[in-house]
Enzyme design. Structure first.
Site, PDB file in Angstrom:
ATOM      1  N   ALA A  63       6.776  73.009  66.869  1.00  0.00           N
ATOM      2  CA  ALA A  63       5.738  73.888  66.336  1.00  0.00           C
ATOM      3  C   ALA A  63       6.059  74.164  64.872  1.00  0.00           C
ATOM      4  CB  ALA A  63       5.697  75.185  67.138  1.00  0.00           C
ATOM      5  N   GLY A 107       8.105  72.085  70.447  1.00  0.00           N
ATOM      6  CA  GLY A 107       6.717  71.958  70.875  1.00  0.00           C
ATOM      7  C   GLY A 107       6.268  70.507  70.951  1.00  0.00           C
ATOM      8  N   GLU A 110       7.362  69.325  74.240  1.00  0.00           N
ATOM      9  CA  GLU A 110       6.493  69.967  75.245  1.00  0.00           C
ATOM     10  C   GLU A 110       5.123  69.294  75.279  1.00  0.00           C
ATOM     11  OE1 GLU A 110       7.308  73.824  73.390  1.00  0.00           O
ATOM     12  OE2 GLU A 110       7.991  74.516  75.341  1.00  0.00           O
ATOM     13  N   GLU A 130      14.746  75.071  69.964  1.00  0.00           N
ATOM     14  CA  GLU A 130      14.241  76.398  69.584  1.00  0.00           C
ATOM     15  C   GLU A 130      15.355  77.423  69.447  1.00  0.00           C
ATOM     16  OE1 GLU A 130      12.926  74.408  71.908  1.00  0.00           O
ATOM     17  OE2 GLU A 130      10.739  74.506  71.880  1.00  0.00           O
TER      18      GLU A 130
HETATM   19  N1  DAK Z   1       7.848  73.038  61.189  1.00  0.00           N
HETATM   20  C1  DAK Z   1       7.481  72.999  59.888  1.00  0.00           C
HETATM   21  N2  DAK Z   1       7.897  72.065  59.031  1.00  0.00           N
HETATM   22  C2  DAK Z   1       8.767  71.143  59.493  1.00  0.00           C
HETATM   23  C3  DAK Z   1       9.202  71.127  60.836  1.00  0.00           C
HETATM   24  C4  DAK Z   1       8.712  72.139  61.701  1.00  0.00           C
HETATM   25  N3  DAK Z   1       9.024  72.197  62.998  1.00  0.00           N
HETATM   26  N4  DAK Z   1      10.062  70.086  60.992  1.00  0.00           N
HETATM   27  C5  DAK Z   1      10.142  69.477  59.799  1.00  0.00           C
HETATM   28  N5  DAK Z   1       9.366  70.108  58.892  1.00  0.00           N
HETATM   29  C6  DAK Z   1       9.173  69.779  57.482  1.00  0.00           C
HETATM   30  C7  DAK Z   1      10.410  70.159  56.657  1.00  0.00           C
HETATM   31  O1  DAK Z   1      10.374  71.534  56.326  1.00  0.00           O
HETATM   32  C8  DAK Z   1      10.231  69.257  55.460  1.00  0.00           C
HETATM   33  O2  DAK Z   1       9.256  69.838  54.618  1.00  0.00           O
HETATM   34  P1  DAK Z   1       9.501  69.937  52.986  1.00  0.00           P
HETATM   35  O3  DAK Z   1      10.794  70.620  52.829  1.00  0.00           O
HETATM   36  O4  DAK Z   1       9.540  68.482  52.561  1.00  0.00           O
HETATM   37  O5  DAK Z   1       8.313  70.679  52.496  1.00  0.00           O
HETATM   38  C9  DAK Z   1       9.618  68.008  56.048  1.00  0.00           C
HETATM   39  O6  DAK Z   1       9.062  68.386  57.311  1.00  0.00           O
HETATM   40  C10 DAK Z   1      10.658  66.912  56.342  1.00  0.00           C
HETATM   41  O7  DAK Z   1      11.673  67.480  57.111  1.00  0.00           O
HETATM   42  P2  DAK Z   1      13.226  67.356  56.737  1.00  0.00           P
HETATM   43  O8  DAK Z   1      13.401  67.253  55.247  1.00  0.00           O
HETATM   44  O9  DAK Z   1      13.946  68.453  57.436  1.00  0.00           O
HETATM   45  O10 DAK Z   1      13.557  65.945  57.373  1.00  0.00           O
HETATM   46  P3  DAK Z   1      14.965  65.439  57.911  1.00  0.00           P
HETATM   47  O11 DAK Z   1      14.776  63.984  58.204  1.00  0.00           O
HETATM   48  O12 DAK Z   1      16.082  65.835  56.996  1.00  0.00           O
HETATM   49  O13 DAK Z   1      15.190  66.235  59.302  1.00  0.00           O
HETATM   50  C11 DAK Z   1      14.538  67.088  61.472  1.00  0.00           C
HETATM   51  C12 DAK Z   1      14.351  65.986  60.383  1.00  0.00           C
HETATM   52  C13 DAK Z   1      13.494  66.869  62.553  1.00  0.00           C
HETATM   53  C14 DAK Z   1      15.945  66.975  62.067  1.00  0.00           C
HETATM   54  C15 DAK Z   1      14.385  68.496  60.789  1.00  0.00           C
HETATM   55  O14 DAK Z   1      13.179  68.486  60.028  1.00  0.00           O
HETATM   56  C16 DAK Z   1      14.324  69.608  61.786  1.00  0.00           C
HETATM   57  O15 DAK Z   1      15.318  70.046  62.340  1.00  0.00           O
HETATM   58  N6  DAK Z   1      13.096  70.157  61.990  1.00  0.00           N
HETATM   59  C17 DAK Z   1      12.892  71.338  62.823  1.00  0.00           C
HETATM   60  C18 DAK Z   1      13.010  70.979  64.278  1.00  0.00           C
HETATM   61  C19 DAK Z   1      12.807  72.209  65.152  1.00  0.00           C
HETATM   62  O16 DAK Z   1      13.549  73.192  65.045  1.00  0.00           O
HETATM   63  N7  DAK Z   1      11.810  72.142  66.000  1.00  0.00           N
HETATM   64  C20 DAK Z   1      11.472  73.261  66.898  1.00  0.00           C
HETATM   65  C21 DAK Z   1      10.505  74.181  66.208  1.00  0.00           C
HETATM   66  S1  DAK Z   1      10.180  75.621  67.203  1.00  0.00           S
HETATM   67  C22 DAK Z   1       4.873  78.519  71.859  1.00  0.00           C
HETATM   68  C23 DAK Z   1       4.710  77.192  72.006  1.00  0.00           C
HETATM   69  C24 DAK Z   1       5.570  76.317  71.395  1.00  0.00           C
HETATM   70  C25 DAK Z   1       6.593  76.786  70.619  1.00  0.00           C
HETATM   71  C26 DAK Z   1       6.734  78.121  70.474  1.00  0.00           C
HETATM   72  C27 DAK Z   1       5.874  78.986  71.082  1.00  0.00           C
HETATM   73  N8  DAK Z   1       3.980  79.448  72.508  1.00  0.00           N
HETATM   74  C28 DAK Z   1       2.924  78.911  73.400  1.00  0.00           C
HETATM   75  C29 DAK Z   1       4.179  80.828  72.430  1.00  0.00           C
HETATM   76  C30 DAK Z   1       7.469  75.828  69.994  1.00  0.00           C
HETATM   77  C31 DAK Z   1       8.394  76.156  69.107  1.00  0.00           C
HETATM   78  C32 DAK Z   1       9.053  75.092  68.337  1.00  0.00           C
HETATM   79  O17 DAK Z   1       8.768  73.927  68.460  1.00  0.00           O
END
Ligand code: DAK
Length: 256
Positions: A63, A107, A110, A130
């Site tokens: 997400a 997400g 999911e 998360e």
């Molecule tokens: N959200 C926003 N931007 C993201 C992102 C994300 N999840 N993942 C990557 N990006 C963006 C980065 O900020 C970066 O943007 P700029 O800095 O260039 O503006 C760009 O994508 C490229 O990412 P990286 O520079 O980080 O790329 P790398 O190759 O170095 O790393 C990575 C790739 C996938 C390992 C890293 O980007 C990463 O760790 N991303 C976050 C992964 C993460 O934590 N995902 C979980 C998010 S929380 C709900 C339903 C669902 C959810 C919650 C509630 N309800 C129904 C209530 C779900 C929650 C989640 O998914």
């Protein structure tokens, strides 16, 4: 609709998630567009199977953290963030194949599990990270991943946030097959075309029956399957399918 790219391939609709600047992070606009597109596709007789994919680098990296960062409890709870589109996707009656390459996290994982099965490229990486952000899965991850791969591995994924590669995901039962990255979408479209050529009545009955295995006790699931099996004998496609087999020719299904 700039969050998605839609490509019709005969009876198969290919949907590409299209937020490359954010590794296809799922924001509310994308989730609403996806739910809307799937509702329309479900009602369109010309579409018989759907493939959902991302880019080579990311199916979806979760997400959108930027969108979520400043939300309060009251805002998340009252808007039921991502809840309504996720419920819609889970109720789509046509088969949806997730073709996953690269990151498939949070997400994104999911969303892939909301599809009917996952074909993964050899570069796919799955995770529920998360916990690293101080939250937990919110779109079914703690429930679906546990049912698919079992408590121990699911618990480890949710508590540590570590990623698993395609080989581990296939071994664990999250993924049905691994395909070289360059061939992933072609193979997913081929698989979807195989499904599209079957009786859609039988396809819907099979999808509903398999899903019962995750949602009901065994006795209820078995009863559901038996009734759905009986109902197949009310269709012309059952007669045609069996006659074609006995006459050693391909079946010509009419969806009746
Ligand atoms: N959200 C926003 N931007 C993201 C992102 C994300 N999840 N993942 C990557 N990006 C963006 C980065 O900020 C970066 O943007 P700029 O800095 O260039 O503006 C760009 O994508 C490229 O990412 P990286 O520079 O980080 O790329 P790398 O190759 O170095 O790393 C990575 C790739 C996938 C390992 C890293 O980007 C990463 O760790 N991303 C976050 C992964 C993460 O934590 N995902 C979980 C998010 S929380 C709900 C339903 C669902 C959810 C919650 C509630 N309800 C129904 C209530 C779900 C929650 C989640 O998914």
């Amino acid at each position: 609709m700039h969050t998605l790219i839609l490509e019709p391939h005969g009876p198969v609709l290919l949907i590409r998630l299209n937020r490359p600047e954010a590794l296809n992070a799922l924001n509310q606009q994308l989730m609403q567009d996806l739910a809307h597109t799937l509702i329309v596709a479900d009602a369109d007789d010309a579409i018989r199977c759907i493939v959902l994919t991302g880019s080579d680098k990311a199916f979806a990296a979760g997400a959108d953290v930027k969108e979520m960062q400043n939300l309060t409890y009251a805002e998340v709870a009252s808007a039921d963030l991502y809840g309504p589109p996720a419920s819609i996707i889970a109720r789509i009656r046509k088969p949806i194949i997730a073709a996953v390459s690269g990151y498939c996290l949070g997400g994104g994982c999911e969303l892939a599990m909301l599809c009917d099965f996952i074909l993964a490229s050899d570069t796919a990486r799955f995770g529920q990270p998360e916990v690293n952000l101080g939250i937990i899965a919110g779109m079914g991850g703690s429930q679906r991943l546990t049912k698919l791969i079992g408590k121990s591995k699911s618990m480890e994924m949710h508590l540590t946030g570590r990623m698993m590669d395609a080989t581990e995901a296939e071994r664990a039962g999250l993924v049905s097959r691994i395909i070289p990255m360059a061939d992933l979408v072609t193979e997913a479209l081929k698989t979807a075309a195989t499904i599209a050529a079957k009786s859609q009545l039988a396809i819907k009955a099979a999808k509903e029956s398999v899903n019962r295995a995750l949602e009901t006790p065994l006795s209820e699931g078995l009863l559901f399957e038996r009734r759905a099996f009986h109902a197949c004998f009310a269709t012309e496609d059952q007669k045609e399918g069996m006659q074609a087999f006995l006459e050693k020719r391909p079946a010509r299904f009419s969806d009746k």
